[in-house]
Design an enzyme around this catalytic site. Structure first.
Site, mmCIF file in Angstrom:
data_model
loop_
_atom_site.group_PDB
_atom_site.id
_atom_site.type_symbol
_atom_site.label_atom_id
_atom_site.label_comp_id
_atom_site.label_asym_id
_atom_site.label_seq_id
_atom_site.Cartn_x
_atom_site.Cartn_y
_atom_site.Cartn_z
ATOM 1 N N GLU A 38 0.849 -1.196 0.000
ATOM 2 C CA GLU A 38 0.000 0.000 0.000
ATOM 3 C C GLU A 38 0.882 1.243 0.000
ATOM 4 O O GLU A 38 1.857 1.340 0.729
ATOM 5 C CB GLU A 38 -0.882 -0.021 1.251
ATOM 6 C CG GLU A 38 -1.787 1.191 1.407
ATOM 7 C CD GLU A 38 -2.570 1.177 2.707
ATOM 8 O OE1 GLU A 38 -3.639 1.803 2.757
ATOM 9 O OE2 GLU A 38 -2.114 0.532 3.682
ATOM 10 N N LYS A 103 -9.623 2.576 -2.447
ATOM 11 C CA LYS A 103 -9.855 1.970 -1.133
ATOM 12 C C LYS A 103 -11.195 2.409 -0.553
ATOM 13 O O LYS A 103 -11.477 3.605 -0.419
ATOM 14 C CB LYS A 103 -8.710 2.365 -0.196
ATOM 15 C CG LYS A 103 -8.740 1.718 1.186
ATOM 16 C CD LYS A 103 -7.534 2.181 1.986
ATOM 17 C CE LYS A 103 -7.465 1.563 3.371
ATOM 18 N NZ LYS A 103 -6.292 2.090 4.118
ATOM 19 N N CYS A 137 -5.503 -2.983 2.606
ATOM 20 C CA CYS A 137 -5.244 -2.892 4.047
ATOM 21 C C CYS A 137 -6.504 -2.991 4.912
ATOM 22 O O CYS A 137 -7.017 -4.080 5.143
ATOM 23 C CB CYS A 137 -4.478 -1.600 4.336
ATOM 24 S SG CYS A 137 -3.543 -1.632 5.893
#
Length: 250
Positions: A38, A103, A137
């Protein structure tokens, strides 16, 4: 399919150094797909106005190295689009085709939700016959969003997940594999970031039964994905047929 992930000790806020480091560490390495962590070009940084890509610098790097190595590349970067910031995960194919996922679940504990805008789409990309769900994540903590509707074969998680919470990272990766009858490849960074958070080596690839299938060599973690083996497992254990129906509202 052979996948290799780079456990990168990301240089804080320095894109050019990270690009050079990645090229150096992947020199003479072969794979069908390479994973980067990330925000691989800057570290997980909330100074978005300072570090975000204004001219697709990280994407251009991925296109370049993907073409050179004749392999797909995936990882996320901080990007600015029309005055808004996104934590954007790219999947770049060697011929130049680009798919991206913004995300969805922003890490409120660090204030990411105050700076970045959440994505609105669940993104699946197919490469060499395997369908990949793209995740970043903190998405790992939200199983509903990743629920397999018979529409993917593997989940890719790229992360900056610190050592103090690594037990959650490792257990949730395995859980996502088991509950979704899917391969799960979770790539984390290593080293220490600009906020003095430490990241231990904790990248893994799990088969649909929860078995670890990855091998580690230095800063590289690799795994072989066998679609026929996965199909046989799913045909034998048809657990997804018993899943609950639901609709995600975004």
């Amino acid at each position: 399919m052979k996948i290799k992930g780079l456990n990168l000790d990301i240089v804080w806020k320095n894109k050019n150094e990270n690009f050079e480091l990645i090229e150096s560490q992947l020199q003479n390495q072969d794979a069908d797909l390479f994973l980067l962590p990330e925000m691989f070009s800057t570290g997980f940084c909330m100074d978005a106005a300072e570090v975000s890509d204004k001219n697709e610098e990280s994407l251009e790097f991925l296109k370049k190295i993907s073409k050179e190595k004749n392999a797909a590349f995936s990882g996320s970067a901080s990007v600015e689009i029309d005055g808004s910031f996104f934590n954007r995960m790219y999947f770049v194919k060697p011929e130049g085709e680009v798919t991206f996922y913004d995300k969805r679940h922003l890490f409120s504990f660090s204030g990411e939700d105050k700076i970045y805008k959440p994505g609105k789409e669940r993104v699946i990309v197919e490469y060499l016959g395997i369908r990949f769900l793209l995740q970043v994540c903190y998405d790992l903590r939200f199983p509903v969003f990743a629920r397999n509707n018979n529409d993917y074969d593997a989940i890719l998680y790229v992360a900056n997940w610190p050592e103090k919470r690594v037990e959650a990272w490792e257990h949730l990766l395995k859980a996502r594999a088991i509950e979704n009858l899917s391969y799960v490849f979770g790539l984390n960074r290593i080293g220490t970031d600009g906020n003095d958070l430490f990241y231990q080596e904790s990248s893994h690839c799990f088969f649909a039964d929860g078995k670890e299938i990855s091998e580690k060599n230095g800063n590289l973690v690799s795994a072989e994905l066998n679609l026929e083996e996965l199909k046989d497992f799913r045909n034998h254990f048809q657990f997804l047929n018993d899943r609950d129906d639901f609709e995600i509202k975004i």
